[in-house]
Design a protein around this motif. Structure first.
Motif, short mmCIF file in Angstrom:
data_model
loop_
_atom_site.label_atom_id
_atom_site.label_comp_id
_atom_site.label_asym_id
_atom_site.label_seq_id
_atom_site.Cartn_x
_atom_site.Cartn_y
_atom_site.Cartn_z
N ARG A 676 0.85 -1.18 0.00
CA ARG A 676 0.00 0.00 0.00
C ARG A 676 0.89 1.24 0.00
O ARG A 676 1.81 1.36 0.81
N PHE A 677 0.57 2.12 -0.90
CA PHE A 677 1.32 3.38 -1.01
C PHE A 677 0.34 4.53 -0.91
O PHE A 677 -0.72 4.50 -1.54
N GLY A 678 0.68 5.52 -0.11
CA GLY A 678 -0.21 6.66 0.05
C GLY A 678 0.49 7.97 -0.17
O GLY A 678 1.67 8.13 0.17
N ILE A 679 -0.23 8.89 -0.74
CA ILE A 679 0.28 10.25 -0.92
C ILE A 679 -0.83 11.23 -0.56
O ILE A 679 -1.99 11.05 -0.95
N THR A 680 -0.49 12.21 0.23
CA THR A 680 -1.43 13.27 0.63
C THR A 680 -0.79 14.61 0.34
O THR A 680 0.38 14.85 0.69
N TYR A 681 -1.55 15.47 -0.33
CA TYR A 681 -1.03 16.79 -0.69
C TYR A 681 -2.03 17.85 -0.27
O TYR A 681 -3.23 17.72 -0.53
N ARG A 682 -1.53 18.86 0.40
CA ARG A 682 -2.36 19.98 0.83
C ARG A 682 -1.82 21.25 0.18
O ARG A 682 -0.91 21.89 0.72
N PRO A 683 -2.33 21.63 -0.99
CA PRO A 683 -1.81 22.81 -1.69
C PRO A 683 -2.13 24.11 -0.96
O PRO A 683 -1.45 25.12 -1.17
N SER A 684 -3.16 24.11 -0.14
CA SER A 684 -3.50 25.29 0.65
C SER A 684 -4.17 24.82 1.94
O SER A 684 -4.45 23.62 2.11
N SER A 688 -7.27 19.48 0.63
CA SER A 688 -6.45 18.30 0.88
C SER A 688 -6.81 17.24 -0.14
O SER A 688 -8.00 16.97 -0.38
N VAL A 689 -5.79 16.64 -0.76
CA VAL A 689 -5.99 15.60 -1.76
C VAL A 689 -5.16 14.39 -1.34
O VAL A 689 -3.98 14.51 -1.00
N SER A 690 -5.77 13.20 -1.34
CA SER A 690 -5.04 11.99 -0.98
C SER A 690 -5.36 10.87 -1.96
O SER A 690 -6.47 10.77 -2.50
N PHE A 691 -4.36 10.01 -2.17
CA PHE A 691 -4.50 8.86 -3.07
C PHE A 691 -3.84 7.68 -2.39
O PHE A 691 -2.67 7.75 -1.99
N LEU A 692 -4.58 6.58 -2.22
CA LEU A 692 -4.10 5.43 -1.46
C LEU A 692 -4.39 4.14 -2.22
O LEU A 692 -5.41 3.50 -2.01
N PHE A 730 -9.42 7.50 -3.41
CA PHE A 730 -9.06 8.86 -3.79
C PHE A 730 -9.99 9.81 -3.05
O PHE A 730 -11.21 9.66 -3.11
N ARG A 731 -9.41 10.78 -2.33
CA ARG A 731 -10.19 11.73 -1.55
C ARG A 731 -9.77 13.15 -1.84
O ARG A 731 -8.58 13.44 -1.98
N VAL A 732 -10.78 14.01 -1.87
CA VAL A 732 -10.56 15.45 -1.98
C VAL A 732 -11.43 16.13 -0.92
O VAL A 732 -12.64 15.90 -0.89
N ASN A 733 -10.81 16.91 -0.06
CA ASN A 733 -11.53 17.69 0.94
C ASN A 733 -11.30 19.17 0.67
O ASN A 733 -10.16 19.62 0.61
N PHE A 734 -12.40 19.90 0.49
CA PHE A 734 -12.31 21.32 0.21
C PHE A 734 -13.22 22.04 1.19
O PHE A 734 -14.43 21.83 1.20
N SER A 735 -12.64 22.87 2.04
CA SER A 735 -13.40 23.59 3.06
C SER A 735 -13.35 25.07 2.77
O SER A 735 -12.27 25.68 2.85
N ILE A 742 -16.80 20.55 1.14
CA ILE A 742 -17.10 19.66 0.03
C ILE A 742 -16.12 18.50 0.11
O ILE A 742 -14.90 18.71 0.16
N GLN A 743 -16.63 17.29 0.12
CA GLN A 743 -15.79 16.11 0.22
C GLN A 743 -16.13 15.13 -0.90
O GLN A 743 -17.30 14.87 -1.18
N TYR A 744 -15.07 14.59 -1.50
CA TYR A 744 -15.26 13.57 -2.54
C TYR A 744 -14.44 12.34 -2.17
O TYR A 744 -13.29 12.44 -1.73
N TRP A 745 -15.05 11.18 -2.33
CA TRP A 745 -14.36 9.91 -2.16
C TRP A 745 -14.73 8.99 -3.33
O TRP A 745 -15.90 8.87 -3.69
#
Length: 875
Positions: A676-684, A688-692, A730-735, A742-745
């Motif tokens: 399992r490989f995970g990456i999480t990126y928070r551009p601001s 928050s964007v994560s891919f697992l 795949f997750r995207v959290n936008f507050s 707004i949350q996407y999974w």
């Protein structure tokens, strides 16, 4: 020199103990003039009537040291509210981390206040906020445990200035529980987390070696003349829902679209000062994220986490787990598993050719209520009542429609009490559940009419809660038709029909089934770096919790011992280290050994904030009583398991993690490798964007395929299966704000199972592995491609003895949820939800990423669009 050193150590120990034992008291004052505005500024003169309190000490990473930044707070109150101002000083205010997220998922710098208004030294109401204004609210229960599902109504604003940042709170007294008396003393703790240093500091210092939390709080004095509030909150809601799916010619139920409008009511009523009732009428949980995809080839049902808000809020009081901890078989066993309420209908209809059905996905909950709370005398009370309607499937054959019952009208009841003694050092309580079904259709007679379970639990702590002894007992009684009770005896939980289970037998005349179980546990959970403990759990052959609870195996006695050593002071390259050793063994009620094993695990955080961990698990030869689905127990070869984990600094905008799992069985009978490989990126701060992704390859030489029933002797067919599984979350959290998110999974899932080397079990418990089965030769088995079947000729007489369908399969699925949530005023929300599902399969058994993904996204999706509007009325 040694004498001087010993004296120095003794003096230091005495100083530390005195520092810890020193009581901390904050005295507040009541205000009768205009209350301060909750704006995060604290510039009103009224704040000057009380003093600032500081003197915080670190708990992490340097236990007992001065924190790197100062923290101070003030508290005021009036007849209706508690007002809290927390000043988090920061010499580098530009480095304050202000991350936005949804409520209860705070990151970045945060502060909080915890109030033991019962002053029972066990229960506390905690309110926290980060520098961006995102809330976290928690109920602390049983001194050490936390329940994050609590969502009170309270108000907070934050601001940043040249001195650091400020949190200003207004906590309505209606959200706290306290006795009706003139003068009050409450437990008090104030907390700060400095994100960039992962530094955790507290106002009332509690050393890490201590096992208690709420019991060690300081005190809040000066509160008098307030009265408990009895609020009534009513939250009606309306839902508009539209579905779009594939239209199927000739199927009257697959028209390609449907629309509906529905509504319901949620509510909260303060029955007394101490007891609150939550209720829901015609609930809808369309905003809840879907369960992850899975393929289950075991004999047991999958355990899914509860996600429905009504059932997760305050769930801690209804918990009655059979085991105190750990993982693996038995770790989920509990008298209450809330997913039973509103479950998928249990009757499986055998469709005839050209038949179509409109089959309900879940049982409709007509209504439910929970009564919970704790009295001033330390009595915790929990009552849950729920009713689900009778469900029907509509069957169509050539235009002729009929209904069949697939789930009966059912009532679920749970009652829980627990009494604290000696400031929580001793607790005694009990729980009872009742499941009653109104069965009026023959199709439902395979289910029990009624199922009752109950239990008693006792826990005693001593030596400053460093040691404990726990005793727990449970019972069950189920009643129903002979068919229903026979099904229970032959289910995967017990398999009384096994030929090797000489202490068990199936009685087809029974109309009830009873059983018992329990746990005795002991442990050291405080004082120093070393912790240890163990327990013995038993489940009698007749015990069954699965009508309102969850249980995998009956007829089992299990012993577990554990030891843990933790170093929390930073040294060398480490911030902290945790090492554990565990051992376990199990027997059935005839005394036959079922399994034995042990493991050791190492976890550490480095001073650069990276984390790592690894572990080794040895599982001895075990006896599986369910692998052959009612056949004799099958000896499973011993195995070794290894795991490794590495993750980067979680304070950074970009984070990575890597986990590997490896399994090797003796006799070359199986192996698996997972990555399992995970990456999480928070551009601001707002995104928050994560891919697992997770990939697993597994081979098992003794996978159950089918049972060939015979008047002489049943034949149990197994085979080697090669499984490959790929999933990716795949997750995207936008507050946009603390109240609008707004949350996407989304998760694609691909699974293939390819069977080969078919075998018939001959002597399932032979000492020699190869003597446990007969592997079919090419002369004994042949594949008929035209019909996709295997033909078996065991005696080589040219006559087919039996056939089985080719078990090879591929399964692919995509699930996703997009949820926009706006809490436009506290307690009132608007949801917009888009859910999509795609599901397909084929019989190739060949894993091909490109082909499987192409096939998956060629499937026409099932889309659900939903808008849910609720408004909170206070009466």
């Amino acid at each position: 020199m040694k004498v001087i050193l010993s004296i120095g150590i003794l003096i230091f120990s005495i100083m530390c103990n005195e520092l810890f034992a020193q009581e901390k008291i904050y005295t507040t004052r009541k205000i009768t003039v205009e209350a301060p505005n909750t704006d995060g500024i604290i510039d009103e003169d009224i704040w000057s009537v009380v003093e600032w309190s500081d003197g915080f000490l670190q708990r992490e990473p340097y236990d007992g040291d001065e924190p790197s930044q100062k923290t101070a707070f003030k508290i005021l109150y009036n007849d209706n509210n508690l007002f809290v101002a927390i000043r988090a000083y920061d010499s580098e205010p530009e480095k304050i981390d202000r991350r936005l997220s949804r409520r209860d998922d705070i990151e970045g710098d945060w502060v909080g206040i915890s109030i033991d208004s019962y002053h029972d030294k066990l229960t506390a109401f905690s309110f926290a906020v980060n520098a961006a204004g995102v809330k976290l609210d928690v109920i602390n229960v049983n001194d050490n445990s936390m329940d994050k599902t609590w969502n009170p109504i309270w108000y907070v604003k934050t601001s940043v200035d040249s001195l650091g940042w400020i949190a200003e709170m207004r906590i309505p007294l209606s959200q706290l529980r306290f006795a009706e008396k003139q003068n009050h003393i409450w437990g008090l703790q104030v907390i700060r987390s400095l994100f960039r240093k992962e530094e955790f500091s507290v106002w009332k210092y509690i050393p890490q070696e201590e096992s208690g939390w709420v019991s060690k709080y300081g005190e809040l004095h000066g509160i008098s003349g307030i009265k408990p509030k009895k609020d009534v909150e009513i939250m009606p809601y309306v839902i508009a829902k539209a579905e779009r799916f594939e239209e199927e010619e000739g199927n009257p139920f697959a028209t390609g679209r449907s629309e509906a409008i529905s509504g319901g009511v949620d509510g909260k009523v303060s029955i007394t000062n101490d007891l609150t009732m939550n209720f829901t009428i015609n609930p809808d949980f369309g905003q809840v994220e879907a369960d992850p995809s899975e393929v289950n080839l075991s004999a047991f049902e999958t355990y899914f986490e509860e996600k429905r808000p009504f059932f997760i809020e305050g769930k801690n009081i209804f918990n009655f787990n059979m085991r105190p901890g750990g993982d693996g078989d038995g770790s989920r066993d509990n008298l209450f598993y809330s997913r039973r309420i509103g479950r998928r209908p249990q009757y499986e209809y055998d469709f005839a050719e050209n038949e179509y059905a409109d089959y309900p996905e879940n049982t409709r909950i007509l209504g439910a209520f929970k009564l919970s709370g704790k009295t001033k005398n330390g009595l915790s009370i929990g009552v849950l009542e729920s009713v689900t309607r009778q469900e029907f499937a509509e069957i169509d054959l050539d235009g002729n429609c009929r209904e069949i019952s697939v789930e009966p009208f059912t009532n679920y009841f749970l009652g829980r009490v627990q009494q604290d003694f000696d400031k929580g050092n001793t607790t005694f309580g009990g729980l009872i559940t009742a499941t009653n079904r109104k069965i009026i259709d023959e199709t439902m007679e395979f289910l029990p009419n009624s199922a009752y379970t109950g239990g008693l639990d006792f826990t005693h702590y001593w030596k400053n809660k460093s040691y404990y002894l726990g005793i727990k007992t449970v019972f069950s009684r189920l009643s129903g038709t002979k068919e229903a009770i026979t099904n229970l005896q032959e289910s995967s939980t017990r398999h009384f029909q096994r030929s090797d289970a000489k202490h068990l037998e199936v009685d087809t005349n029974l109309t009830s089934l009873t059983g018992h179980g329990g746990t005795v546990q002991f442990g050291k959970i405080g004082e120093g770096h070393l912790r240890y403990g163990g327990w013995v759990t038993w489940r009698s052959p007749g015990l069954d919790l699965n009508d309102m609870g969850y249980m995998r195996n009956a007829d089992e006695i299990q012993e577990i011992a554990w030891m843990n050593y933790r170093i929390w002071e930073p040294f060398s390259i480490f911030r902290s280290i945790n090492i554990s050793i565990n051992q376990w063994a199990g027997w059935d009620f005839s005394g036959k050994k079922l399994y034995t094993g042990g493991n050791t695990n190492f976890n550490a955080q480095f001073k650069n904030y990276w984390r790592t961990g690894f572990g080794i698990n040895c599982q001895g030869t075990s006896l599986s009583r369910n692998e052959l689905r009612g056949g004799p127990g099958l000896l499973i070869p011993a195995s070794w398991n290894y795991w490794f984990h590495l993750s980067t600094d979680n304070r950074k905008r970009l984070q990575f993690e890597l986990t590997s799992f490896n399994h090797v069985s003796n006799n070359n009978s199986g192996e698996s490798n997972g990555f399992r490989f995970g990456i999480t990126y928070r551009p601001s701060n707002a995104i928050s964007v994560s891919f697992l992704p997770f990939f697993d390859v597994e081979r098992n030489s003794l996978q159950y395929v089918t049972t060939i029933e015979s008047d002489e002797e049943d034949k149990y067919i197994v085979a080697e299966i090669n499984k490959k599984m790929l999933s990716a979350s795949f997750r995207v959290n936008f507050s946009l704000s603390p109240d609008f998110s707004i949350q996407y999974w989304g998760q694609p899932f691909i699974f293939s199972g390819n069977y080969s080397e078919f075998k018939r079990i001959t002597n399932s418990q032979a000492e020699d592995y190869n003597n446990r089965f007969h592997q079919f030769s090419d002369d004994e088995i042949s594949y008929v491609e035209e019909y996709d079947i295997y033909e078996f000729d065991e005696n080589l007489d040219g006559v087919v003895d039996y056939i089985i369908e080719d078990p090879n399969f591929n399964f692919f699925q995509f699930r996703s949820n997009l949820v926009a949530r706006w809490e436009y005023i506290p307690g009132s929300t608007v949801y917009f939800v888009w859910s999509q599902g795609r599901t397909g399969n084929d019989a190739s058994g060949i894993f091909s990423f490109n082909n499987n993904m192409t096939d998956l996204f060629d499937i026409q999706p099932h889309n659900i669009f939903l808008i849910k509007f609720s408004y909170r009325f206070i009466m």
